[in-house]
Design a protein around this motif. Sequence first.
Motif, PDB file in Angstrom:
ATOM      1  N   GLY A 248       0.692  -1.254  -0.038  1.00  0.00           N
ATOM      2  CA  GLY A 248      -0.024  -0.178  -0.101  1.00  0.00           C
ATOM      3  C   GLY A 248       0.677   1.159   0.225  1.00  0.00           C
ATOM      4  O   GLY A 248       2.003   1.121   0.200  1.00  0.00           O
ATOM      5  N   GLU A 249       0.117   2.307  -0.445  1.00  0.00           N
ATOM      6  CA  GLU A 249       0.915   3.546  -0.465  1.00  0.00           C
ATOM      7  C   GLU A 249       1.347   4.382   0.807  1.00  0.00           C
ATOM      8  O   GLU A 249       1.833   4.968   1.008  1.00  0.00           O
ATOM      9  N   ALA A 250       0.464   3.792   1.985  1.00  0.00           N
ATOM     10  CA  ALA A 250       0.753   4.374   3.312  1.00  0.00           C
ATOM     11  C   ALA A 250       2.055   3.998   3.966  1.00  0.00           C
ATOM     12  O   ALA A 250       2.407   4.819   4.646  1.00  0.00           O
ATOM     13  N   ASN A 251       2.426   2.837   3.367  1.00  0.00           N
ATOM     14  CA  ASN A 251       3.873   2.572   4.124  1.00  0.00           C
ATOM     15  C   ASN A 251       4.716   2.871   2.919  1.00  0.00           C
ATOM     16  O   ASN A 251       4.763   3.092   1.659  1.00  0.00           O
ATOM     17  N   LEU A 252       6.065   3.139   3.677  1.00  0.00           N
ATOM     18  CA  LEU A 252       7.058   3.670   2.976  1.00  0.00           C
ATOM     19  C   LEU A 252       7.947   2.397   2.325  1.00  0.00           C
ATOM     20  O   LEU A 252       8.258   1.402   3.039  1.00  0.00           O
ATOM     21  N   ILE A 253       7.902   2.344   0.992  1.00  0.00           N
ATOM     22  CA  ILE A 253       8.888   1.299   0.267  1.00  0.00           C
ATOM     23  C   ILE A 253      10.084   2.083  -0.244  1.00  0.00           C
ATOM     24  O   ILE A 253       9.826   2.955  -1.163  1.00  0.00           O
ATOM     25  N   ALA A 254      11.014   1.628   0.163  1.00  0.00           N
ATOM     26  CA  ALA A 254      12.412   2.164  -0.487  1.00  0.00           C
ATOM     27  C   ALA A 254      13.287   1.279  -0.975  1.00  0.00           C
ATOM     28  O   ALA A 254      13.254  -0.006  -0.770  1.00  0.00           O
ATOM     29  N   ARG A 255      14.090   1.813  -2.087  1.00  0.00           N
ATOM     30  CA  ARG A 255      15.130   0.918  -2.781  1.00  0.00           C
ATOM     31  C   ARG A 255      16.346   1.250  -2.387  1.00  0.00           C
ATOM     32  O   ARG A 255      16.515   2.559  -2.630  1.00  0.00           O
ATOM     33  N   LEU A 256      16.989   0.428  -1.768  1.00  0.00           N
ATOM     34  CA  LEU A 256      18.135   0.911  -1.413  1.00  0.00           C
ATOM     35  C   LEU A 256      19.692   0.714  -2.495  1.00  0.00           C
ATOM     36  O   LEU A 256      20.586   1.220  -2.434  1.00  0.00           O
ATOM     37  N   GLY A 257      19.178  -0.041  -3.199  1.00  0.00           N
ATOM     38  CA  GLY A 257      20.129  -0.216  -4.472  1.00  0.00           C
ATOM     39  C   GLY A 257      19.968  -1.551  -4.908  1.00  0.00           C
ATOM     40  O   GLY A 257      19.823  -2.629  -4.163  1.00  0.00           O
ATOM     41  N   GLY A 258      20.704  -2.076  -5.884  1.00  0.00           N
ATOM     42  CA  GLY A 258      20.850  -3.509  -6.476  1.00  0.00           C
ATOM     43  C   GLY A 258      19.136  -4.012  -6.068  1.00  0.00           C
ATOM     44  O   GLY A 258      18.196  -3.453  -6.797  1.00  0.00           O
ATOM     45  N   ASP A 259      19.345  -5.170  -5.526  1.00  0.00           N
ATOM     46  CA  ASP A 259      18.016  -5.834  -5.348  1.00  0.00           C
ATOM     47  C   ASP A 259      17.509  -5.938  -3.839  1.00  0.00           C
ATOM     48  O   ASP A 259      16.750  -6.624  -3.501  1.00  0.00           O
ATOM     49  N   GLU A 260      17.680  -4.612  -3.315  1.00  0.00           N
ATOM     50  CA  GLU A 260      17.719  -4.597  -1.791  1.00  0.00           C
ATOM     51  C   GLU A 260      16.470  -3.620  -1.764  1.00  0.00           C
ATOM     52  O   GLU A 260      16.564  -2.270  -2.245  1.00  0.00           O
TER      53      GLU A 260
END
Length: 741
Positions: free
Chosen positions: A383-395
């Motif tokens: 969901g959009e309410a939670n923060l989803i981050a990409r740290l780089g590569g496949d993390e």
Amino acid sequence: MATSKSTQGDWRKAHLFGPIVGLTLGVLALLVFTSALLVYRFDATANAREQHMVQHGFQRQIEELDKVVATQVGWDDAIKMLDHRQDGNWADFNIGNYLYTFNGFTHAFVVDGAEQVFYASFNGERAGLETYAPFAASAASLLPQIRKAELLRPPLRRRPGKNNLLIPPIQANTYARVGGRTYIVTATLVQPDFGVYLPKGPRAPVTIAAIPLDQAFLTTFGQRYLLDDLSLAPPGAALSPTGSLALPDTRGASAGVLKWNPREPSAVLFKQLLLPLLIVLGLLCVLALTMMRRSGAVVADLLASEARSKHLAFHDPLTQLPNRAMLFDRLHKLLGGIGSRGGHVLVACVDLDRFKEINDTLGHHAGDLVIAETAARLRAVCGEANLIARLGGDEFVVLCDKAGCADAEAIGENILKALSRPIQCEYGRLEIGCSVGTAVIDHAGVEPTEALRWADLALYRSKQEGRGRVSMFEPDMDKALQDRRSLEADLRIAMTSDQLRMVYQPQVDLGGNIIAVEALLRWKHPVRGDVPPGVFVPLAEETGLILPLGEFVLRRVFSDTRSWRKTRVAINVSAEQMRSRGFAAQVARLAAEAGIDPSRYEVELTETALLCDEPVTAGNINALKRLGFTFALDDFGTGYSSLSVLQRFSVDKIKIDRSFVNGLSDDGESEALVDAMIRLARALDLRVIAEGVESSTQRERLASCGCTEFQGFLTGRPMELSAVVALSGEDQAPGRALKRA
Ligand code: C2E
Ligand code: MG
Ligand code: MG
């Protein structure tokens, strides 16, 4: 967000436009002020000059009138007719009538030495002496001045040759208000010119003439001095510094006020300047508007590019997900919030299991597709309410401030389920899978780095336990990691000290003859004791230490076995080594240094080393094969080897894993599997060896299935070099001539 952006934009515009508007208004104000000042100064100067001109002009006018009267009474005839005879007719013709007709003096009187009037005229006609009465006061104020001057005048003497006496006129004048009209009253002493007749007494007669300041007089004067609307106001009228002139009598009382409209040259100037001024103002406004519009556009551009760079600074360009910086920022706020309002924060670290393989085998574009699809699935499931981050590569990291411990597993499982579904794309059906580690922080004082580390530890546990699973952080994981770190440090030390050595396990044929040995690495830690290779080899692979460690093994084994003649030697090489560029060259160099024959050596690879279609791995294998090395596929049956892999890399031998050999004693299933493996190997013309053979039953069964080579505790445990040399009948190498790695 949009509102705050536009407010920020308005604020910037206000900041930029403010000075422009201010500057424009300032210039306008300066222009107006300067114009007003100029106009005021211009008018003030012009009015002062006009005032002076009128005053001076009026004085000149009076002097001219005086001169006229002086001419009429300044000659010997006038002495004779007025002083000696008091001749009325002469006075009518030369004074009353003359002054009226030619100069407009309405009244004319002559008084004798005793100041008694003896002649009067009005409008050029002889009049009764009573007409003198209204002017008597004015005359009385002037006569003393005349008499005083007469007294001070040099004595009159007849001059020989009848020369002119050159006597200056003795005159005085004043303004008088008589019968509602204002007059200029002039008193003139009657004097001789050549002195044929001299006054008979000490006091000569005095002529008093009065001229009214009537309309005709004012018009003539006004025209002469270009005065608009010159008029005469009665005594007491208001005086102003410009456009008026007081006419006082000798006692200072007002006899009237001259008034006119002061000229305003600035008005004319203003009229002429108005158009150019308006054009300048217009241009100024247009300039200001243009500048405002241009700077408005610049501000809009600036805001847009600032928003873009802000977005770039806080987002991952491929997925548009928040990046590490934004994750830390949000995590910092959420963790800070726990202290003030309680609650808890869930941190989930997600790592794709087979991303590297996809990237390596199908290329970066396929990798990008996988990452984008992963991001989309994470958005859908978290969901959009939670923060989803990409740290780089496949993390990836998911932050959730509304989930507690109870939800953590469910969230982790949902992520796992969503990412376990194969990805269908232009590269076909890609099986990715993921591992998840979660940590729930429910107390204040935890730093973002610490929270992430906890989730990362849980992720590490997931990976260690075989990937494709969810683990929750437990405090003991931290300890495990610390242990791992200290083990890693110890391993580095071990490589430069004498803690590592090689042992050799025999491989025998059907007749029990040692045909080969497998070199196995041993680590004797001064405190921990024997550390099994199953523990430190994977650690070395994860930390990159496997490369120097592998070089150590090669040097030592080549050195130990270089004088052998018939016994072959198997060396374990890990997938990481095979993937390293220049590995084949390194082996070739070490082999050449040791002077060994590569055809007596076999490289043992696990199936994972061959799984990914790595060009570097293939290149290393081919190069080593060309040198003469053979290849065995270790732990066969536990991995994902396919027929095509066996063929593509043309391995020479398979090593049936000990788990199958172990099963031979219990059930028939393992026997069937072992049988199938041996058939397969035969069909492909590969040699087969069974490892982990511990009992003669196992050996017999293997032999009955067609296996011809065996390795295991039954035929010989891993042993020291000297022992294996003795058993195999090979020569012990004279010494470790190879230099240390
Ligand atoms: P591996 O290559 O499959 O080696 C065989 C393992 O089985 C050895 O364990 C050996 O001691 C054990 N083994 C042999 N016969 C029997 C038996 O009858 N019963 C049982 N239970 N075990 C038996 P070890 O020495 O602990 O090595 C474990 C693994 O560590 C090796 O498996 C290999 O993958 C790795 N390894 C060992 N030395 C090296 C090395 O020098 N380089 C690399 N890359 N890996 C190594
Ligand atoms: Mg092996
Ligand atoms: Mg094995």
